[in-house]
Design an enzyme around this catalytic site. Structure first.
Site, PDB file in Angstrom:
ATOM      1  N   SER A 179     -12.555  -1.118  -0.776  1.00 56.27           N
ATOM      2  CA  SER A 179     -11.371  -1.972   0.528  1.00 56.27           C
ATOM      3  C   SER A 179     -12.754  -2.772   0.854  1.00 56.27           C
ATOM      4  O   SER A 179     -12.640  -4.178   1.272  1.00 56.27           O
ATOM      5  CB  SER A 179     -10.603  -1.670   1.548  1.00 56.27           C
ATOM      6  OG  SER A 179      -9.638  -0.918   0.663  1.00 56.27           O
ATOM      7  N   HIS A 197     -12.284  -5.063  -7.616  1.00 52.46           N
ATOM      8  CA  HIS A 197     -10.942  -4.273  -5.789  1.00 52.46           C
ATOM      9  C   HIS A 197      -9.610  -4.567  -6.635  1.00 52.46           C
ATOM     10  O   HIS A 197      -9.309  -5.845  -6.600  1.00 52.46           O
ATOM     11  CB  HIS A 197     -11.505  -5.194  -4.949  1.00 52.46           C
ATOM     12  CG  HIS A 197     -10.039  -4.659  -3.369  1.00 52.46           C
ATOM     13  ND1 HIS A 197     -10.802  -5.680  -2.987  1.00 52.46           N
ATOM     14  CD2 HIS A 197     -10.074  -4.200  -3.334  1.00 52.46           C
ATOM     15  CE1 HIS A 197      -9.427  -5.697  -1.777  1.00 52.46           C
ATOM     16  NE2 HIS A 197      -9.343  -4.423  -1.918  1.00 52.46           N
ATOM     17  N   GLU A 219     -10.311  -8.876  -6.852  1.00 54.65           N
ATOM     18  CA  GLU A 219     -11.129  -9.099  -6.145  1.00 54.65           C
ATOM     19  C   GLU A 219     -12.625  -8.919  -7.049  1.00 54.65           C
ATOM     20  O   GLU A 219     -12.502  -7.609  -6.573  1.00 54.65           O
ATOM     21  CB  GLU A 219     -11.257  -9.082  -4.642  1.00 54.65           C
ATOM     22  CG  GLU A 219     -12.188  -9.973  -4.368  1.00 54.65           C
ATOM     23  CD  GLU A 219     -12.521  -9.681  -2.520  1.00 54.65           C
ATOM     24  OE1 GLU A 219     -10.957  -8.648  -2.094  1.00 54.65           O
ATOM     25  OE2 GLU A 219     -12.252 -10.467  -1.557  1.00 54.65           O
ATOM     26  N   ASN A 229      -9.488  -8.265   2.407  1.00 58.30           N
ATOM     27  CA  ASN A 229      -8.903  -7.714   3.872  1.00 58.30           C
ATOM     28  C   ASN A 229     -10.360  -8.147   4.673  1.00 58.30           C
ATOM     29  O   ASN A 229      -9.407  -7.590   6.330  1.00 58.30           O
ATOM     30  CB  ASN A 229      -9.858  -6.518   3.349  1.00 58.30           C
ATOM     31  CG  ASN A 229      -8.698  -5.581   2.546  1.00 58.30           C
ATOM     32  OD1 ASN A 229      -8.118  -5.664   3.029  1.00 58.30           O
ATOM     33  ND2 ASN A 229      -9.807  -4.897   1.525  1.00 58.30           N
TER      34      ASN A 229
HETATM   35  P1  NAD Z   1      -5.900   7.985  -1.781  1.00 57.19           P
HETATM   36  O1  NAD Z   1      -6.180   8.789  -0.299  1.00 57.19           O
HETATM   37  O2  NAD Z   1      -4.466   7.955  -2.703  1.00 57.19           O
HETATM   38  O3  NAD Z   1      -6.787   8.361  -3.245  1.00 57.19           O
HETATM   39  C1  NAD Z   1      -8.191   8.972  -3.435  1.00 57.19           C
HETATM   40  C2  NAD Z   1      -8.143   9.930  -3.949  1.00 57.19           C
HETATM   41  O4  NAD Z   1      -9.645  10.554  -4.130  1.00 57.19           O
HETATM   42  C3  NAD Z   1      -7.446  11.763  -3.589  1.00 57.19           C
HETATM   43  O5  NAD Z   1      -6.276  11.943  -4.623  1.00 57.19           O
HETATM   44  C4  NAD Z   1      -8.437  11.909  -3.884  1.00 57.19           C
HETATM   45  O6  NAD Z   1      -8.034  14.174  -3.535  1.00 57.19           O
HETATM   46  C5  NAD Z   1      -9.246  11.722  -4.549  1.00 57.19           C
HETATM   47  N1  NAD Z   1     -11.086  12.282  -3.942  1.00 57.19           N
HETATM   48  C6  NAD Z   1     -11.299  12.388  -3.217  1.00 57.19           C
HETATM   49  N2  NAD Z   1     -12.529  12.646  -2.619  1.00 57.19           N
HETATM   50  C7  NAD Z   1     -12.935  12.989  -4.397  1.00 57.19           C
HETATM   51  C8  NAD Z   1     -14.621  13.133  -4.821  1.00 57.19           C
HETATM   52  N3  NAD Z   1     -15.640  13.542  -4.478  1.00 57.19           N
HETATM   53  N4  NAD Z   1     -13.625  12.958  -6.257  1.00 57.19           N
HETATM   54  C9  NAD Z   1     -12.816  12.989  -6.735  1.00 57.19           C
HETATM   55  N5  NAD Z   1     -11.883  12.388  -6.467  1.00 57.19           N
HETATM   56  C10 NAD Z   1     -11.618  11.992  -5.255  1.00 57.19           C
HETATM   57  O7  NAD Z   1      -6.161   6.975  -1.973  1.00 57.19           O
HETATM   58  P2  NAD Z   1      -6.245   4.790  -2.676  1.00 57.19           P
HETATM   59  O8  NAD Z   1      -4.994   4.587  -1.821  1.00 57.19           O
HETATM   60  O9  NAD Z   1      -6.041   5.230  -3.932  1.00 57.19           O
HETATM   61  O10 NAD Z   1      -7.788   4.197  -2.377  1.00 57.19           O
HETATM   62  C11 NAD Z   1      -8.598   4.659  -3.379  1.00 57.19           C
HETATM   63  C12 NAD Z   1      -9.222   3.460  -2.940  1.00 57.19           C
HETATM   64  O11 NAD Z   1      -9.319   1.892  -2.985  1.00 57.19           O
HETATM   65  C13 NAD Z   1     -10.514   2.960  -1.518  1.00 57.19           C
HETATM   66  O12 NAD Z   1     -11.775   3.072  -1.269  1.00 57.19           O
HETATM   67  C14 NAD Z   1      -9.195   2.340  -0.698  1.00 57.19           C
HETATM   68  O13 NAD Z   1     -10.127   1.752   0.318  1.00 57.19           O
HETATM   69  C15 NAD Z   1      -9.592   1.775  -2.309  1.00 57.19           C
HETATM   70  N6  NAD Z   1      -8.145   0.373  -2.717  1.00 57.19           N
HETATM   71  C16 NAD Z   1      -6.926   0.902  -1.413  1.00 57.19           C
HETATM   72  C17 NAD Z   1      -6.192   0.290  -1.649  1.00 57.19           C
HETATM   73  C18 NAD Z   1      -4.484   0.508  -0.978  1.00 57.19           C
HETATM   74  O14 NAD Z   1      -3.367  -0.419  -0.675  1.00 57.19           O
HETATM   75  N7  NAD Z   1      -4.378   2.211  -0.750  1.00 57.19           N
HETATM   76  C19 NAD Z   1      -5.773  -1.213  -2.248  1.00 57.19           C
HETATM   77  C20 NAD Z   1      -7.357  -1.564  -2.458  1.00 57.19           C
HETATM   78  C21 NAD Z   1      -8.268  -0.828  -2.756  1.00 57.19           C
END
Ligand code: NAD
Length: 285
Positions: free
Chosen positions: A122, A143, A155, A193
């Protein structure tokens, strides 16, 4: 660079975003390997994909065959090495730069030389992730928005060294996944963001100052500015840890006080109240 053909997509991080990206890739005919360090999370993700695909089938959007084909083209793994034959990797792990850098280095070592590595971050600078690899020209920001199966935008954020052919291939992939793209430069928070998160952060400041209840803040912004949901509901949906991580990147990337993280947002995260995914955030689920 030779033309880039993408057939096999690897996704690391099977949280809310990674599972959504895996589902959309599988629905569009790609072979998908979905990796996470947690087997329990992979199983949860697969369960959520099944539910989501069944809903799409019930609404008449996809056939029963399409649902089964999509589920059949997703392989789950806790071993990063299993991603080694992928053409295109999408990193969607926790929003933590140190952890992402480790994963980028590992992916760089195991993926084929011509593979592209995209990050769904993000806010973490793409150029920093890229320069941790031996292939900075083949690293890019991709993104997706949450929930991935429903949200139309991706994005696209080329890093400082990203090859234009890689940008073109990533845009083409996003479009094949049925998405529309916008392009941003690699500066803190990119575009979406940079604008969204200060609004969410300000909603926490307003709550902290007791200017209104959470319900009234959300109602005011939802009905008063024609948004589908209020900023605090949206924060719970995104994950308060992710919101805080993005505010820190904005603040540390600019040292501009207008991006200072709300102390109340910080407190929620310290308490482990991370939003819908943990059952409690500003609201209880
Ligand atoms: P989340 O907490 O739901 O999931 C993250 C996952 O990563 C977990 O399942 C965890 O076990 C796993 N993980 C952690 N360390 C790891 C590793 N070393 N190897 C493999 N897996 C690992 O988070 P999310 O909301 O899915 O966000 C993930 C990414 O997407 C982040 O970079 C976030 O900024 C981005 N993002 C999130 C959103 C949102 O609305 N939540 C929107 C766009 C982008």
């Amino acid at each position: 660079m030779e033309p880039i053909t993408v057939k096999k997509i690897a996704i690391t991080g099977a949280g809310q975003m990674g599972s959504g990206i895996a589902q959309v890739a599988a629905m569009n005919g790609y072979l998908v390997k979905l990796h996470d360090i947690s087997q329990a999370q992979l199983e949860k993700a697969f369960g959520q994909m099944k539910v989501s695909l069944s809903k799409l089938h019930d609404k008449g959007i996809i056939s029963a065959d399409a649902r089964e084909n999509a589920l059949g083209s997703i392989k789950l793994t806790t071993k990063l090495e299993d991603l080694n034959d992928s053409d295109f990797a999408i990193e969607a792990i926790t929003e933590n730069e140190a952890v992402k850098l480790d994963v980028f280095k590992a992916l760089d070592n195991l993926l084929p030389k011509k593979a592209i590595i995209a990050s769904n971050t993000s806010s973490i600078p793409i150029t920093r992730l890229a320069s941790s690899t031996q292939r900075p020209g083949q690293v890019i920001g991709m993104h997706f928005m949450n929930p991935v199966p429903l949200m139309k935008l991706v994005e696209i954020i080329p890093g400082f060294a990203t090859d234009p052919a890689v940008t073109a291939a990533t845009i083409a992939l996003a479009e094949k996944l049925g998405k529309q793209v916008s392009q941003s430069q690699d500066y803190p928070g990119f575009v979406v963001n940079r604008i969204l998160m200060p609004m969410i952060n300000e909603a926490f400041n307003v709550l902290h100052e007791n200017i209104a209840s959470a319900e009234d803040i959300d109602k005011g912004m939802k009905l008063g500015t024609n948004q589908p949901m209020g900023p605090l509901t949206l924060a719970d949906f995104i994950g308060l840890d992710t919101c805080l991580a993005i505010m820190r990147v904005l603040y540390q990337g600019t040292f501009d006080p207008r991006f200072r993280p709300s102390p109340l947002l910080t407190k929620y995260v310290e308490a482990g109240f991370l939003g819908k995914k943990t059952g409690r955030g500003v609201y209880t689920y």
